[in-house]
Design an enzyme around this catalytic site. Structure first.
Site, PDB file in Angstrom:
ATOM      1  N   THR A  92      68.476  66.987  61.479  1.00  0.00           N
ATOM      2  CA  THR A  92      69.102  65.671  61.515  1.00  0.00           C
ATOM      3  C   THR A  92      68.771  64.936  60.222  1.00  0.00           C
ATOM      4  OG1 THR A  92      68.885  65.664  63.916  1.00  0.00           O
ATOM      5  CG2 THR A  92      69.392  63.572  62.889  1.00  0.00           C
ATOM      6  N   LYS A 127      66.674  72.040  64.377  1.00  0.00           N
ATOM      7  CA  LYS A 127      67.659  70.983  64.645  1.00  0.00           C
ATOM      8  C   LYS A 127      67.545  70.032  63.474  1.00  0.00           C
ATOM      9  CE  LYS A 127      69.022  67.495  68.073  1.00  0.00           C
ATOM     10  NZ  LYS A 127      69.118  66.327  67.172  1.00  0.00           N
ATOM     11  N   TYR A 175      62.375  70.269  65.141  1.00  0.00           N
ATOM     12  CA  TYR A 175      63.264  69.104  65.082  1.00  0.00           C
ATOM     13  C   TYR A 175      62.961  68.354  63.794  1.00  0.00           C
ATOM     14  CZ  TYR A 175      65.836  65.080  67.145  1.00  0.00           C
ATOM     15  OH  TYR A 175      66.731  64.068  67.427  1.00  0.00           O
ATOM     16  N   ASP A 218      76.100  63.687  63.636  1.00  0.00           N
ATOM     17  CA  ASP A 218      77.460  63.958  64.101  1.00  0.00           C
ATOM     18  C   ASP A 218      78.501  63.731  63.011  1.00  0.00           C
ATOM     19  OD1 ASP A 218      75.896  64.057  66.341  1.00  0.00           O
ATOM     20  OD2 ASP A 218      77.010  62.562  67.486  1.00  0.00           O
TER      21      ASP A 218
END
Length: 303
Positions: free
Chosen positions: A165, A163, A134, A187
């Site tokens: 981000t 992941k 992550y 997003d």
């Protein structure tokens, strides 16, 4: 795009709680089934959105058991097992494997780069499931001070991918070119992440706008970048609304407005007042793009 079997669109699942802070298992199952019925590929549970680090070990295990009980065939669950102590993370990974989850993930601990490498090495070595690192510099600023550190961790055995981000699309592309499974994490940048090599997305507002992100993903698969861009603009217009309010309470309120009450946050964060909560719904009613309305079936009296 990648044909990796785990590629796709996954909600960073909200963790529904009762007013006294216990897991609301029926609501968790209802939310998962609603999202998978929309076509999402599964969910990422107990992460930042799901407040996993604020939940007890017992509640985190109960959450995994709850969603796995109803997970439809062909859908997948990624379990965030991050804890300050790698031994606890390994226990959560073993539990997730025993219950049939498909992969684990973990934020890095708040340690220096060498200790972070040791944490991931031990977790990857002892986890029965593949590990999704992550990468979230905003939440874990001490880890991965140099991009090479992230690349080296991704080369460890049993590390599935990342992941991701962050808005550093160059680094995302570097990971994708190494053959790693990369999920876009912000997003508002899904289309950009897919353009630069991500094989899917994991996000908070997928709880609310799942069909929109799924349509972005499908448009990219078909090479229809104009549609992907248009839908991303629409999704970002909704994010503009959400960012005007306490973000996570607003997402939960939006989901409640659509029929699933996820209750309070474990952190205690909430709207400042009922008036602010009402203002948020009115803002959504007035400003949701038409391209969003028919996809998520937002309950507006008239438009």
């Amino acid at each position: 795009m990648s044909t990796h079997p785990f590629a796709g669109i996954y909600a960073a699942l909200l963790t529904p709680l009762t007013p006294d802070g216990r897991l609301n298992a029926p609501a968790a199952q209802k939310l998962l089934l609603e999202l998978t019925s929309q076509g999402l590929d599964g969910a990422y549970v107990a992460g930042t959105t799901g407040e996993g680090m604020r939940l007890s070990m017992e509640t985190r295990k109960e959450l995994v058991e709850t969603v796995m009980e109803v997970l439809p065939a062909g859908k997948r669950i990624f379990v965030h097992v991050g804890t300050p102590d790698v031994r606890d993370a390994i226990k959560l990974a073993e539990h997730a494997a025993a219950k049939g989850a498909h992969a684990i993930s973990s934020l890095p601990p708040a340690l220096d780069s060498q200790q972070v490498m040791a944490f991931y090495r031990e977790l990857a070595q002892h986890s029965p499931l593949p590990l999704l690192v992550y990468y979230f510099p905003k939440a874990a600023p001490l880890a991965f001070q140099k991009p090479q550190e992230l690349l080296e961790i991704c080369d460890l055995p049993n590390v599935l991918g990342v992941k991701f981000t962050d808005f550093n699309m160059y680094l995302l592309n570097s990971l994708a070119k190494r053959g790693k499974l990369v999920f876009n994490g912000y997003d508002e940048a899904l289309a950009a992440g897919l353009l630069m090599g991500a094989q899917g997305g994991i996000g908070t507002t997928y709880n609310l706008l799942g069909p929109v992100y799924l349509d972005i993903f499908r448009a990219v698969q078909q090479g229809d970048w104009e549609t992907a861009r248009t839908l991303q603009y629409d999704a970002n217009a909704v994010l503009d609304i959400l960012f005007r309010y306490p973000f996570f309470p607003a997402v939960r309120e939006g989901v409640r407005h659509m029929g699933i009450d996820c209750g309070p946050m474990a952190s205690g964060e909430a709207f400042a007042s009922d008036a602010q909560r009402k203002a948020f719904i009115e803002d959504m009613d007035a400003n949701l793009p038409k391209g969003i309305l028919h996809r998520i079936q937002w309950p507006v009296a008239s438009r």
